[in-house]
Scaffold this motif. Sequence first.
Motif, mmCIF file in Angstrom:
data_model
loop_
_atom_site.group_PDB
_atom_site.id
_atom_site.type_symbol
_atom_site.label_atom_id
_atom_site.label_comp_id
_atom_site.label_asym_id
_atom_site.label_seq_id
_atom_site.Cartn_x
_atom_site.Cartn_y
_atom_site.Cartn_z
ATOM 1 N N PRO A 88 64.366 45.861 40.757
ATOM 2 C CA PRO A 88 63.311 45.282 41.594
ATOM 3 C C PRO A 88 61.936 45.786 41.173
ATOM 4 C CG PRO A 88 64.287 47.162 42.712
ATOM 5 C CD PRO A 88 65.011 47.031 41.395
ATOM 6 N N ALA A 89 60.924 45.004 41.463
ATOM 7 C CA ALA A 89 59.543 45.423 41.218
ATOM 8 C C ALA A 89 59.030 46.213 42.419
ATOM 9 C CB ALA A 89 58.662 44.209 40.984
ATOM 10 N N THR A 90 58.249 47.249 42.163
ATOM 11 C CA THR A 90 57.681 48.049 43.253
ATOM 12 C C THR A 90 56.832 47.184 44.177
ATOM 13 O OG1 THR A 90 57.629 49.985 41.799
ATOM 14 C CG2 THR A 90 56.296 50.080 43.801
ATOM 15 N N LYS A 91 56.141 46.225 43.603
ATOM 16 C CA LYS A 91 55.267 45.359 44.402
ATOM 17 C C LYS A 91 56.055 44.389 45.256
ATOM 18 C CE LYS A 91 51.052 42.603 43.877
ATOM 19 N NZ LYS A 91 50.068 42.059 42.907
ATOM 20 N N GLY A 92 57.345 44.202 44.959
ATOM 21 C CA GLY A 92 58.160 43.284 45.735
ATOM 22 C C GLY A 92 58.043 41.853 45.248
ATOM 23 N N GLU A 93 59.004 41.050 45.667
ATOM 24 C CA GLU A 93 58.995 39.635 45.309
ATOM 25 C C GLU A 93 57.834 38.910 46.019
ATOM 26 O OE1 GLU A 93 61.559 37.917 43.195
ATOM 27 O OE2 GLU A 93 61.327 40.049 42.671
ATOM 28 N N PRO A 94 57.204 37.936 45.359
ATOM 29 C CA PRO A 94 56.128 37.180 46.017
ATOM 30 C C PRO A 94 56.558 36.593 47.355
ATOM 31 C CG PRO A 94 56.164 36.682 43.673
ATOM 32 C CD PRO A 94 57.380 37.528 43.950
ATOM 33 N N ALA A 95 57.807 36.113 47.438
ATOM 34 C CA ALA A 95 58.269 35.513 48.706
ATOM 35 C C ALA A 95 58.321 36.534 49.819
ATOM 36 C CB ALA A 95 59.648 34.882 48.507
ATOM 37 N N LEU A 96 58.612 37.785 49.498
ATOM 38 C CA LEU A 96 58.624 38.826 50.520
ATOM 39 C C LEU A 96 57.214 39.127 51.004
ATOM 40 C CD1 LEU A 96 59.927 41.014 52.240
ATOM 41 C CD2 LEU A 96 59.891 42.529 50.238
ATOM 42 N N ARG A 97 56.277 39.260 50.076
ATOM 43 C CA ARG A 97 54.891 39.532 50.489
ATOM 44 C C ARG A 97 54.327 38.365 51.291
ATOM 45 N NH1 ARG A 97 54.594 40.774 45.152
ATOM 46 N NH2 ARG A 97 52.947 39.214 44.787
ATOM 47 N N GLU A 98 54.729 37.145 50.926
ATOM 48 C CA GLU A 98 54.271 35.981 51.691
ATOM 49 C C GLU A 98 54.852 35.993 53.102
ATOM 50 O OE1 GLU A 98 55.443 32.733 49.261
ATOM 51 O OE2 GLU A 98 53.954 33.168 47.688
ATOM 52 N N ALA A 99 56.124 36.377 53.239
ATOM 53 C CA ALA A 99 56.729 36.450 54.570
ATOM 54 C C ALA A 99 56.048 37.519 55.412
ATOM 55 C CB ALA A 99 58.225 36.749 54.447
ATOM 56 N N MET A 100 55.752 38.652 54.803
ATOM 57 C CA MET A 100 55.074 39.734 55.531
ATOM 58 C C MET A 100 53.671 39.313 55.956
ATOM 59 S SD MET A 100 56.199 42.900 53.092
ATOM 60 C CE MET A 100 57.786 43.731 53.285
ATOM 61 N N ALA A 101 52.921 38.742 55.019
ATOM 62 C CA ALA A 101 51.559 38.308 55.356
ATOM 63 C C ALA A 101 51.585 37.208 56.407
ATOM 64 C CB ALA A 101 50.843 37.815 54.093
ATOM 65 N N GLY A 102 52.573 36.312 56.323
ATOM 66 C CA GLY A 102 52.689 35.262 57.327
ATOM 67 C C GLY A 102 52.976 35.822 58.699
ATOM 68 N N TRP A 103 53.890 36.803 58.779
ATOM 69 C CA TRP A 103 54.197 37.404 60.080
ATOM 70 C C TRP A 103 52.977 38.121 60.645
ATOM 71 C CZ3 TRP A 103 54.281 42.606 61.653
ATOM 72 C CH2 TRP A 103 54.706 42.788 62.982
ATOM 73 N N LEU A 104 52.294 38.915 59.830
ATOM 74 C CA LEU A 104 51.110 39.634 60.303
ATOM 75 C C LEU A 104 50.034 38.659 60.784
ATOM 76 C CD1 LEU A 104 50.950 42.310 57.474
ATOM 77 C CD2 LEU A 104 51.274 42.824 59.892
ATOM 78 N N THR A 105 49.846 37.563 60.057
ATOM 79 C CA THR A 105 48.828 36.576 60.431
ATOM 80 C C THR A 105 49.164 35.935 61.770
ATOM 81 O OG1 THR A 105 48.258 36.133 58.116
ATOM 82 C CG2 THR A 105 47.713 34.428 59.739
ATOM 83 N N ARG A 106 50.446 35.567 61.954
ATOM 84 C CA ARG A 106 50.844 34.961 63.228
ATOM 85 C C ARG A 106 50.769 35.966 64.368
ATOM 86 N NH1 ARG A 106 54.857 33.222 59.708
ATOM 87 N NH2 ARG A 106 56.391 34.698 60.590
ATOM 88 N N ARG A 107 51.329 37.138 64.147
ATOM 89 C CA ARG A 107 51.452 38.129 65.223
ATOM 90 C C ARG A 107 50.095 38.635 65.682
ATOM 91 N NH1 ARG A 107 50.722 41.461 68.380
ATOM 92 N NH2 ARG A 107 52.055 43.236 69.016
ATOM 93 N N PHE A 108 49.168 38.845 64.754
ATOM 94 C CA PHE A 108 47.889 39.454 65.116
ATOM 95 C C PHE A 108 46.732 38.470 65.039
ATOM 96 C CE2 PHE A 108 50.642 42.966 63.734
ATOM 97 C CZ PHE A 108 50.633 43.701 64.906
ATOM 98 N N ARG A 109 47.086 37.170 65.037
ATOM 99 C CA ARG A 109 46.098 36.098 65.166
ATOM 100 C C ARG A 109 44.956 36.256 64.156
ATOM 101 N NH1 ARG A 109 47.542 37.931 70.091
ATOM 102 N NH2 ARG A 109 45.688 39.207 70.281
#
Length: 402
Positions: A62-83
């Motif tokens: 695995p890459a330390t930076k993570g898969e793009p789809a994982l970072r997108e899921a994380m950023a999407g959750w943070l954006t929704r959760r914290f408006r």
Amino acid sequence: MNPDLDRLHPYPFEKLAELKAGAEPPVDRKHIPLSIGEPRHAPPAIVLDTLREALPQIARYPATKGEPALREAMAGWLTRRFRLGDGLLDPETNVLPVAGTREALFAIAQAVVDRDTGDQPPVVLMPNPFYQIYEGAALLAGAEPYYYPTLPGNGFLPDFDAIPETIWQRAQLLYVCSPGNPSGAVIDAPRYRDLLARARRHDVVVAADECYSEIYFDEHEPPTGLLEVAGERGGETPFENVIVFHSLSKRSNLPGLRSGLVAGDAALLKRFLRYRTYQGCALPLPTQLASITAWNDEDHVRANRGFYREKFDAVLDILEPVAGIDVRRPDAGFYLWAGVNGDERDFARRLFVEQNVTVLPGRFLSREADGVNPGAGFVRMALVAELDDCVEAAERIRAMLY
């Protein structure tokens, strides 16, 4: 050996084992541990299914930076959760996966703290009581911990104005925990704004441990997050000197998955990624794929909150009328930070000996500063067990005090 290792304090559970040494609890009552904040609810089935299906991916580095789809899921959750505004959080630069927030909370101090400050060591500020990783991280980074108290007279919230100017001038990193461990107190937006203004004046990185943010009681009032306050600034660098930590351990009952995220200042995360690449803590690909499923699903998170709500209702009904223990519903999180009469260590040992229930004495989570130990007179009770066990433990506490 690194001489700073000798500066580390025993971990709270080492102290607890010493306190209980030689004690003989009643053999006719099963042990009910309320001392460790390890979620016991069932992991979400959809995440386990993804994990099983993804197991063949273990054959890939695995890459330390993570898969793009994982970072997108994380950023999407943070954006929704914290408006957050659309596009404010860039999955490419503002988010990184971490192997649980414990290792990241430790690692950030190693990456941020500059030891070369002349005659006086740099300062890392942290709440008191606190998660002991903050202190260990500061000590092993060559810094001096400064413990700012969170006291009942202030609703267990920090008073950042009370921190001396001389400390702010030496400070490089400030840990904040909201919802708080152990009190469950939530820092509101005005207090966060004041903190950010002060931290930016002194060029202090604010590291917000928000691991308990998804366990709360009113579905219409989730705890405020530091990102949403920082994002109010707008401009090109709204998250300057800000980094937040979130985990799937509490939110999704996945403590063994060791999966979390850090998000915030792009310049800081760029350098943190370099540090982490050398540290060697990339998430295995099956873990990443399971994490994508978890971050993208809210149904299991809402159900989880319902389980905790039911337990707090039942336990508080039993303990609130009892003399000798002072309990209140926290703002969020799964701990009861209960005041007791006398030395809380005596209370904890007696409870174990008489009722076979384990709680954590407050001073094991705190340090004496300016003549005050803010953990003295309190015990922490983690309502992580199933409902029947939490109710049974509360009834045993009541029986001991009557």
